[in-house]
Design a protein around this motif. Structure first.
Motif, PDB file in Angstrom:
ATOM      1  N   HIS A  21      38.294 -30.618  46.891  1.00 28.76           N
ATOM      2  CA  HIS A  21      37.264 -30.397  47.910  1.00 28.76           C
ATOM      3  C   HIS A  21      36.764 -31.722  48.480  1.00 28.76           C
ATOM      4  CE1 HIS A  21      37.219 -26.303  46.228  1.00 28.76           C
ATOM      5  NE2 HIS A  21      36.701 -25.952  47.408  1.00 28.76           N
ATOM      6  N   ALA A  22      36.727 -32.769  47.654  1.00 31.55           N
ATOM      7  CA  ALA A  22      36.351 -34.091  48.164  1.00 31.55           C
ATOM      8  C   ALA A  22      37.396 -34.599  49.150  1.00 31.55           C
ATOM      9  CB  ALA A  22      36.179 -35.059  47.001  1.00 31.55           C
ATOM     10  N   GLN A  23      38.664 -34.422  48.836  1.00 28.70           N
ATOM     11  CA  GLN A  23      39.724 -34.814  49.763  1.00 28.70           C
ATOM     12  C   GLN A  23      39.649 -34.003  51.047  1.00 28.70           C
ATOM     13  OE1 GLN A  23      43.381 -34.365  47.603  1.00 28.70           O
ATOM     14  NE2 GLN A  23      43.081 -36.222  46.363  1.00 28.70           N
ATOM     15  N   LEU A  24      39.281 -32.745  50.923  1.00 22.90           N
ATOM     16  CA  LEU A  24      39.130 -31.916  52.111  1.00 22.90           C
ATOM     17  C   LEU A  24      38.003 -32.439  53.010  1.00 22.90           C
ATOM     18  CD1 LEU A  24      39.738 -29.420  53.818  1.00 22.90           C
ATOM     19  CD2 LEU A  24      38.236 -28.101  52.285  1.00 22.90           C
ATOM     20  N   ALA A  25      36.896 -32.841  52.402  1.00 22.50           N
ATOM     21  CA  ALA A  25      35.787 -33.395  53.195  1.00 22.50           C
ATOM     22  C   ALA A  25      36.216 -34.669  53.906  1.00 22.50           C
ATOM     23  CB  ALA A  25      34.591 -33.654  52.290  1.00 22.50           C
ATOM     24  N   SER A  26      36.985 -35.526  53.218  1.00 25.91           N
ATOM     25  CA  SER A  26      37.478 -36.753  53.841  1.00 25.91           C
ATOM     26  C   SER A  26      38.420 -36.438  54.995  1.00 25.91           C
ATOM     27  CB  SER A  26      38.189 -37.611  52.791  1.00 25.91           C
ATOM     28  OG  SER A  26      38.763 -38.760  53.384  1.00 25.91           O
ATOM     29  N   ALA A  27      39.298 -35.459  54.788  1.00 25.05           N
ATOM     30  CA  ALA A  27      40.233 -35.085  55.850  1.00 25.05           C
ATOM     31  C   ALA A  27      39.504 -34.503  57.048  1.00 25.05           C
ATOM     32  CB  ALA A  27      41.249 -34.081  55.314  1.00 25.05           C
ATOM     33  N   GLU A  28      38.454 -33.745  56.823  1.00 22.83           N
ATOM     34  CA  GLU A  28      37.671 -33.201  57.930  1.00 22.83           C
ATOM     35  C   GLU A  28      37.017 -34.323  58.738  1.00 22.83           C
ATOM     36  OE1 GLU A  28      35.073 -30.562  55.913  1.00 22.83           O
ATOM     37  OE2 GLU A  28      36.431 -28.827  56.042  1.00 22.83           O
ATOM     38  N   ALA A  87      46.019 -36.495  61.600  1.00 23.03           N
ATOM     39  CA  ALA A  87      44.753 -36.110  60.980  1.00 23.03           C
ATOM     40  C   ALA A  87      44.642 -34.595  60.860  1.00 23.03           C
ATOM     41  CB  ALA A  87      43.588 -36.675  61.789  1.00 23.03           C
ATOM     42  N   LYS A  88      45.131 -33.893  61.861  1.00 24.73           N
ATOM     43  CA  LYS A  88      45.087 -32.420  61.818  1.00 24.73           C
ATOM     44  C   LYS A  88      45.999 -31.881  60.713  1.00 24.73           C
ATOM     45  CE  LYS A  88      45.822 -28.348  64.702  1.00 24.73           C
ATOM     46  NZ  LYS A  88      46.248 -27.845  66.044  1.00 24.73           N
ATOM     47  N   ALA A  89      47.196 -32.467  60.584  1.00 25.37           N
ATOM     48  CA  ALA A  89      48.120 -32.026  59.524  1.00 25.37           C
ATOM     49  C   ALA A  89      47.548 -32.331  58.138  1.00 25.37           C
ATOM     50  CB  ALA A  89      49.469 -32.708  59.703  1.00 25.37           C
ATOM     51  N   LYS A  90      46.919 -33.506  58.016  1.00 22.62           N
ATOM     52  CA  LYS A  90      46.315 -33.853  56.730  1.00 22.62           C
ATOM     53  C   LYS A  90      45.174 -32.909  56.387  1.00 22.62           C
ATOM     54  CE  LYS A  90      44.279 -37.712  54.192  1.00 22.62           C
ATOM     55  NZ  LYS A  90      43.822 -39.136  54.255  1.00 22.62           N
ATOM     56  N   LEU A  91      44.420 -32.492  57.407  1.00 23.10           N
ATOM     57  CA  LEU A  91      43.332 -31.536  57.172  1.00 23.10           C
ATOM     58  C   LEU A  91      43.876 -30.199  56.671  1.00 23.10           C
ATOM     59  CD1 LEU A  91      40.381 -30.661  57.359  1.00 23.10           C
ATOM     60  CD2 LEU A  91      40.770 -30.114  59.792  1.00 23.10           C
ATOM     61  N   GLN A  97      46.697 -29.719  55.133  1.00 22.44           N
ATOM     62  CA  GLN A  97      47.207 -29.926  53.778  1.00 22.44           C
ATOM     63  C   GLN A  97      46.074 -29.927  52.762  1.00 22.44           C
ATOM     64  OE1 GLN A  97      48.968 -33.760  53.195  1.00 22.44           O
ATOM     65  NE2 GLN A  97      49.905 -33.209  51.218  1.00 22.44           N
ATOM     66  N   SER A  98      44.967 -30.589  53.099  1.00 17.65           N
ATOM     67  CA  SER A  98      43.826 -30.656  52.183  1.00 17.65           C
ATOM     68  C   SER A  98      43.210 -29.279  51.980  1.00 17.65           C
ATOM     69  CB  SER A  98      42.783 -31.632  52.723  1.00 17.65           C
ATOM     70  OG  SER A  98      43.313 -32.943  52.805  1.00 17.65           O
ATOM     71  N   ARG A  99      43.158 -28.474  53.035  1.00 13.74           N
ATOM     72  CA  ARG A  99      42.613 -27.126  52.899  1.00 13.74           C
ATOM     73  C   ARG A  99      43.480 -26.286  51.956  1.00 13.74           C
ATOM     74  NH1 ARG A  99      41.143 -25.918  59.274  1.00 13.74           N
ATOM     75  NH2 ARG A  99      39.050 -26.897  59.256  1.00 13.74           N
ATOM     76  N   SER A 100      44.798 -26.384  52.117  1.00 16.15           N
ATOM     77  CA  SER A 100      45.707 -25.629  51.244  1.00 16.15           C
ATOM     78  C   SER A 100      45.574 -26.093  49.795  1.00 16.15           C
ATOM     79  CB  SER A 100      47.151 -25.788  51.723  1.00 16.15           C
ATOM     80  OG  SER A 100      47.307 -25.278  53.030  1.00 16.15           O
ATOM     81  N   GLN A 101      45.489 -27.417  49.601  1.00 13.94           N
ATOM     82  CA  GLN A 101      45.374 -27.941  48.246  1.00 13.94           C
ATOM     83  C   GLN A 101      44.058 -27.520  47.614  1.00 13.94           C
ATOM     84  OE1 GLN A 101      47.809 -29.478  46.627  1.00 13.94           O
ATOM     85  NE2 GLN A 101      46.551 -29.519  44.765  1.00 13.94           N
ATOM     86  N   ALA A 102      42.983 -27.512  48.393  1.00 17.41           N
ATOM     87  CA  ALA A 102      41.689 -27.069  47.868  1.00 17.41           C
ATOM     88  C   ALA A 102      41.731 -25.588  47.494  1.00 17.41           C
ATOM     89  CB  ALA A 102      40.594 -27.329  48.904  1.00 17.41           C
ATOM     90  N   ALA A 103      42.436 -24.773  48.294  1.00 12.31           N
ATOM     91  CA  ALA A 103      42.561 -23.349  47.970  1.00 12.31           C
ATOM     92  C   ALA A 103      43.347 -23.145  46.683  1.00 12.31           C
ATOM     93  CB  ALA A 103      43.221 -22.609  49.127  1.00 12.31           C
ATOM     94  N   ILE A 104      44.409 -23.956  46.490  1.00  9.99           N
ATOM     95  CA  ILE A 104      45.223 -23.838  45.270  1.00  9.99           C
ATOM     96  C   ILE A 104      44.409 -24.193  44.037  1.00  9.99           C
ATOM     97  CG2 ILE A 104      47.174 -24.829  44.018  1.00  9.99           C
ATOM     98  CD1 ILE A 104      48.603 -25.104  46.696  1.00  9.99           C
TER      99      ILE A 104
END
Length: 354
Positions: free
Chosen positions: A100-107, A144-148, A150-157
């Protein structure tokens, strides 16, 4: 010698006078009995099996970890969604927090890249920058959009994996066995317990290889519970194993129970016979119930009011592995002594132990 005889007679009379004058009474004997219930299976061609659930599932965690709790044991009835076991959630929670921290950074990176792209698009329209400068910002935004995403999928997993540390029942049923204890470290997919789902039941039997051809899928059979011979219900052959068991050399045959009684609990022993074998007038008794009336077979009947036993002649049908069949001499409701028959005498009072 002649004078001694009257003395002996007097002594015997004196001893008789010392008694209380009461006749010795036979003790009341406890006996095991069975109430006659006609309708036994007429054929001796029966196959013993076990009552099982139609669906039995090995439940396991989808992630590895250390079991910290298992609130259910074998034999417990559980409902859909009920917690069955828990893993230590610390590592899974840390992984979820990191994602979730990585997701916030990606956002944040995505928002900045979007703002930069909008500004450079305006500058491009005014001819202040070249097309190549705008394309660079476009590529940065796409990354940046692709990384976002990816981060969302990883956070869901990782969120799902944190939820997987709790094992819940996926259906109503009964826990029939457990394979792991609290404190044990288990791998992902390692069975923790086995759940028999509520609903459809079946009888699992093992047919010898010289008899397996008698069974056909969809064939109608009759099922009788060993615990209560009066409970007979229909069944239908559902599945026949394609190969023999390597140890027993028998073929597993699964019979679907049609409207089984509530008394048919999981794990009970049941006999399966071809449907035509049921006889509405046939009585099945244990071999230990048979006695003799002179040279004829007979059984002891307990009179319900007086509690006394009477010997009644009967006609025997067949001696089978599951008992002896009686074709004549008994009526529904008669209470027959099935143990201790050779120690009884007519008119003797007994006590029913069962």
């Amino acid at each position: 010698m002649k004078a001694a005889l009257p003395l002996f007679v007097l002594a015997a009379a004196a001893l008789a006078g010392c008694g209380n004058g009461k006749t010795a009474v036979d003790p009341v004997r406890p006996v095991l009995t069975q109430v006659v219930s006609p309708g036994a299976l007429a054929t001796r061609d029966t196959y013993s099996g076990e009552v099982r659930a139609r669906h039995e599932t090995d439940l396991a965690f989808r992630v590895a970890g250390k079991i910290i709790a298992r609130p259910v044991d074998a034999g417990a009835r559980v409902a859909r969604g009920q917690v069955l076991a828990r893993l230590d959630p610390v590592d899974a929670k840390l992984a979820a927090d990191a994602s979730h921290a990585q997701l916030a950074s990606a956002e944040s990176d995505h928002a900045l890249a979007k703002a930069e792209l909008d500004r450079h698009a305006d500058l491009l329209n005014r001819k202040f920058i070249s097309q190549s400068s705008f394309d660079a910002k476009q590529n940065a935004y796409n990354a940046a959009k692709a990384k976002l995403e990816q981060s969302r999928s990883q956070a869901a997993i990782t969120t799902n994996q944190a939820d997987y540390t709790t094992l819940v029942a996926d259906a109503d049923g009964v826990v029939i066995s457990v394979s792991a204890e609290p404190g044990q470290v288990v791998a992902a997919g390692q069975p923790v317990l086995r759940l028999a789902r509520s609903g459809e039941k079946e009888i699992v039997i093992n047919a010898p290889e010289n008899q397996v051809t008698r069974f056909k899928p969809g064939q109608d059979v009759m099922v009788q519970l060993w615990a209560d011979a009066s409970l007979i219900f229909p069944g239908k052959v559902r599945e026949i194993a394609g190969g023999a068991d390597p140890v027993t050399r028998t073929y597993t045959v699964k019979v679907t129970a049609i409207n089984p009684p509530d008394a048919a609990q999981l794990g009970m022993t049941a006999n399966v016979a071809f449907k035509a074998g049921a006889d509405s007038e046939l009585v099945l008794l244990p071999l230990s119930a048979l006695a003799r009336d002179k040279s004829d077979p007979a059984v002891w009947i307990v009179e319900p009011k007086s509690g006394k036993v009477q010997l009644r002649a009967v006609k025997v049908g067949q001696f089978r592995e599951d008992g002896v069949t009686i074709t004549k001499g008994l009526a529904a409701g008669d209470r027959v002594v099935i143990a201790g028959v050779h120690k009884l005498r007519p008119e003797q009072v007994v006590r029913v132990a069962n």
